[in-house]
Design a protein around this motif. Structure first.
Motif, PDB file in Angstrom:
ATOM      1  N   MET A   1       0.737  -1.224   0.249  1.00 50.75           N
ATOM      2  CA  MET A   1      -0.131  -0.048  -0.112  1.00 50.75           C
ATOM      3  C   MET A   1       0.859   1.129   0.182  1.00 50.75           C
ATOM      4  O   MET A   1       1.792   1.260   0.575  1.00 50.75           O
ATOM      5  N   ARG A   2       0.503   2.099  -0.654  1.00 58.92           N
ATOM      6  CA  ARG A   2       1.249   3.613  -0.645  1.00 58.92           C
ATOM      7  C   ARG A   2      -0.055   4.615  -0.078  1.00 58.92           C
ATOM      8  O   ARG A   2      -1.182   4.562  -0.412  1.00 58.92           O
ATOM      9  N   ILE A   3       0.520   5.390   1.034  1.00 58.50           N
ATOM     10  CA  ILE A   3      -0.121   6.347   1.728  1.00 58.50           C
ATOM     11  C   ILE A   3       0.626   7.759   1.367  1.00 58.50           C
ATOM     12  O   ILE A   3       1.616   7.940   1.823  1.00 58.50           O
ATOM     13  N   ASP A   4      -0.193   8.667   1.221  1.00 58.69           N
ATOM     14  CA  ASP A   4       0.472   9.912   1.056  1.00 58.69           C
ATOM     15  C   ASP A   4      -0.612  11.104   1.601  1.00 58.69           C
ATOM     16  O   ASP A   4      -1.796  10.978   1.803  1.00 58.69           O
ATOM     17  N   VAL A   5       0.030  11.991   2.683  1.00 63.90           N
ATOM     18  CA  VAL A   5      -0.725  12.917   3.347  1.00 63.90           C
ATOM     19  C   VAL A   5      -0.506  14.321   3.025  1.00 63.90           C
ATOM     20  O   VAL A   5       0.728  14.628   2.945  1.00 63.90           O
ATOM     21  N   LEU A   6      -1.344  14.861   2.669  1.00 62.98           N
ATOM     22  CA  LEU A   6      -1.264  16.453   2.363  1.00 62.98           C
ATOM     23  C   LEU A   6      -1.551  17.039   3.446  1.00 62.98           C
ATOM     24  O   LEU A   6      -2.593  17.119   4.046  1.00 62.98           O
ATOM     25  N   THR A   7      -0.542  17.972   3.930  1.00 61.86           N
ATOM     26  CA  THR A   7      -0.585  18.574   5.172  1.00 61.86           C
ATOM     27  C   THR A   7       0.464  19.904   5.026  1.00 61.86           C
ATOM     28  O   THR A   7       1.435  20.074   4.238  1.00 61.86           O
ATOM     29  N   LEU A   8       0.091  20.800   5.953  1.00 65.03           N
ATOM     30  CA  LEU A   8       1.083  22.179   5.957  1.00 65.03           C
ATOM     31  C   LEU A   8       2.108  21.613   7.190  1.00 65.03           C
ATOM     32  O   LEU A   8       3.102  22.623   7.305  1.00 65.03           O
ATOM     33  N   PHE A   9       2.111  20.564   7.707  1.00 67.20           N
ATOM     34  CA  PHE A   9       3.161  20.371   8.799  1.00 67.20           C
ATOM     35  C   PHE A   9       3.500  18.959   8.458  1.00 67.20           C
ATOM     36  O   PHE A   9       3.374  17.902   9.304  1.00 67.20           O
ATOM     37  N   PRO A  10       4.153  18.722   7.501  1.00 68.63           N
ATOM     38  CA  PRO A  10       4.973  17.191   7.158  1.00 68.63           C
ATOM     39  C   PRO A  10       5.936  16.847   8.395  1.00 68.63           C
ATOM     40  O   PRO A  10       6.073  15.594   8.501  1.00 68.63           O
ATOM     41  N   GLU A  11       6.356  17.737   9.106  1.00 71.80           N
ATOM     42  CA  GLU A  11       7.335  17.388  10.068  1.00 71.80           C
ATOM     43  C   GLU A  11       6.554  16.452  10.948  1.00 71.80           C
ATOM     44  O   GLU A  11       7.277  15.872  11.916  1.00 71.80           O
ATOM     45  N   LEU A  12       5.328  16.654  11.308  1.00 73.02           N
ATOM     46  CA  LEU A  12       4.657  15.786  12.399  1.00 73.02           C
ATOM     47  C   LEU A  12       4.660  14.233  12.248  1.00 73.02           C
ATOM     48  O   LEU A  12       4.419  13.707  12.996  1.00 73.02           O
ATOM     49  N   PHE A  13       4.794  14.054  10.762  1.00 70.40           N
ATOM     50  CA  PHE A  13       4.655  12.883  10.241  1.00 70.40           C
ATOM     51  C   PHE A  13       6.043  11.912  10.424  1.00 70.40           C
ATOM     52  O   PHE A  13       5.510  10.567  10.463  1.00 70.40           O
ATOM     53  N   ALA A  14       6.840  12.556  10.296  1.00 67.22           N
ATOM     54  CA  ALA A  14       8.216  11.874  10.155  1.00 67.22           C
ATOM     55  C   ALA A  14       8.312  10.756  11.367  1.00 67.22           C
ATOM     56  O   ALA A  14       8.628   9.646  11.122  1.00 67.22           O
TER      57      ALA A  14
END
Length: 263
Positions: A1-14
Motif C-alpha cells: 500500500m502507498r499512503i500520501d498525506v497532504l499537510t502544512l506540517f509534514p514534520e509531524l509525520f516523520a
C-alpha cells in the motif's frame, strides 16, 4: 500500500511513520508512507494556500488550486480522480486512489471503514487547518470524507494518523500475530473479551480458572460470553446489529436477570 498525506506540517509525520509497528511495516516494504506539504504547490509567490470566504464570515478557507495540484502530482497519469457517484461500488485494490478528506462533516469512522480502506492500493489524505475547504475540493476531488468523532480539532493531522494506524495494522504481515486484528474490539462486531497473563494470582486477584484449564472449546465459549457481556454493559447499541445464536440470546437474558436482582 502507498499512503500520501497532504499537510502544512509534514514534520509531524516523520516520527509517526518511522516508529513502532508502522515503522517496522515501512522498513519491510509493506507500506510506503509520505507527507507532502501542499504549500509547495501554491501558484502564489508567497505560497498562500487560503483566502477569505466569499460572502463573508469568520476564518479562512483552503483554496482549491494547491490541493488539486498536490493530489494530481501523486497520480501516475496526472489526472484528478473523479468522486464516486452515489450508489457506486466502493473502490477496490488496483483501481483509482482513495482521496480522503479529514473533516468533522464526514462519515463517522469505524472498524468496517478501516477494513474497507485496507483493501486499497493507494490512499491520499487531505489535512486542513482553517475554517474549511473550498467546496469544489469536496465535489470534484475527494472520494471519502471521514470524521473520527463528534468534536473539532485544530487540524486534520491527528485524525489522519488515527485512520492510517488503524488501516496499516490490518495489512498482511504487519502484526506479528495475524489473529490479533481479527479478534480486536469492533472487528467481530462486539467489544473484545478480558485478557490475563502471568502471574496466575496477583494481590489476591486470580485469573479465571477456565483460562488455565487448557480446554480450548471452553475457553472460546468463555471469551465469547465475556465479549457479549462487555458489549451489553458498555455499548448495547452494537448488539442490535449482531446475529446472535440461541445460546447467546440466553446469555443476554441471564445478564438482564442478574442486573434486576442487583437492583
Amino acid at each position: 500500500m502507498r499512503i500520501d498525506v497532504l499537510t502544512l506540517f509534514p514534520e509531524l509525520f516523520a516520527p509517526f511513520f518511522h516508529t513502532s509497528i508502522l515503522g517496522k511495516a515501512h522498513e519491510r516494504g509493506l507500506v510506503a508512507m509520505h507527507a507532502v506539504n501542499f504549500r509547495d504547490f501554491s501558484a502564489n509567490k508567497h505560497q498562500i494556500v487560503d483566502d477569505y470566504p466569499y460572502g463573508g464570515g469568520g476564518g479562512m478557507v483552503l483554496k482549491p488550486e494547491p490541493i488539486f495540484a498536490a493530489v494530481e502530482s501523486l497520480l501516475p497519469n496526472r489526472e484528478a480522480p473523479q468522486p464516486e457517484a452515489s450508489g457506486e461500488e466502493p473502490q477496490t485494490a488496483g483501481s483509482r486512489p482513495r482521496v480522503i478528506l479529514m473533516c468533522p462533516q464526514g462519515e463517522r469512522y469505524s472498524q468496517a471503514k478501516a477494513e474497507e480502506l485496507a483493501q486499497a492500493e493507494h490512499l491520499i489524505f487531505i489535512c486542513g487547518h482553517y475554517e474549511g475547504y473550498d467546496e469544489r475540493i469536496r465535489e470534484n476531488l475527494v472520494t471519502d470524507e471521514i470524521s473520527i468523532g463528534d468534536y473539532v480539532l485544530t487540524g486534520g493531522e491527528i485524525p489522519a494518523m488515527a485512520v492510517i494506524d488503524s488501516v496499516v495494522r490490518l495489512l498482511p504481515g504487519v502484526l506479528g500475530n495475524e489473529r490479533s486484528a481479527v479478534t480486536d474490539s469492533y472487528s467481530t462486531g462486539l467489544l473484545e473479551y478480558p485478557h490475563y497473563t502471568r502471574p496466575p494470582e496477583f494481590r489476591g486477584w486470580k485469573v479465571p480458572d477456565v483460562l488455565l484449564s487448557g480446554h480450548h472449546e471452553n475457553i472460546e465459549r468463555w471469551r465469547r460470553r465475556q465479549s457479549l457481556y462487555r458489549t451489553w454493559q458498555r455499548r448495547p447499541d452494537l448488539i442490535d446489529e449482531q446475529s446472535l445464536t440461541l445460546e447467546e440470546r440466553k446469555w443476554l437474558g441471564e445478564f438482564e436477570r442478574e442486573r434486576a436482582e442487583e437492583v
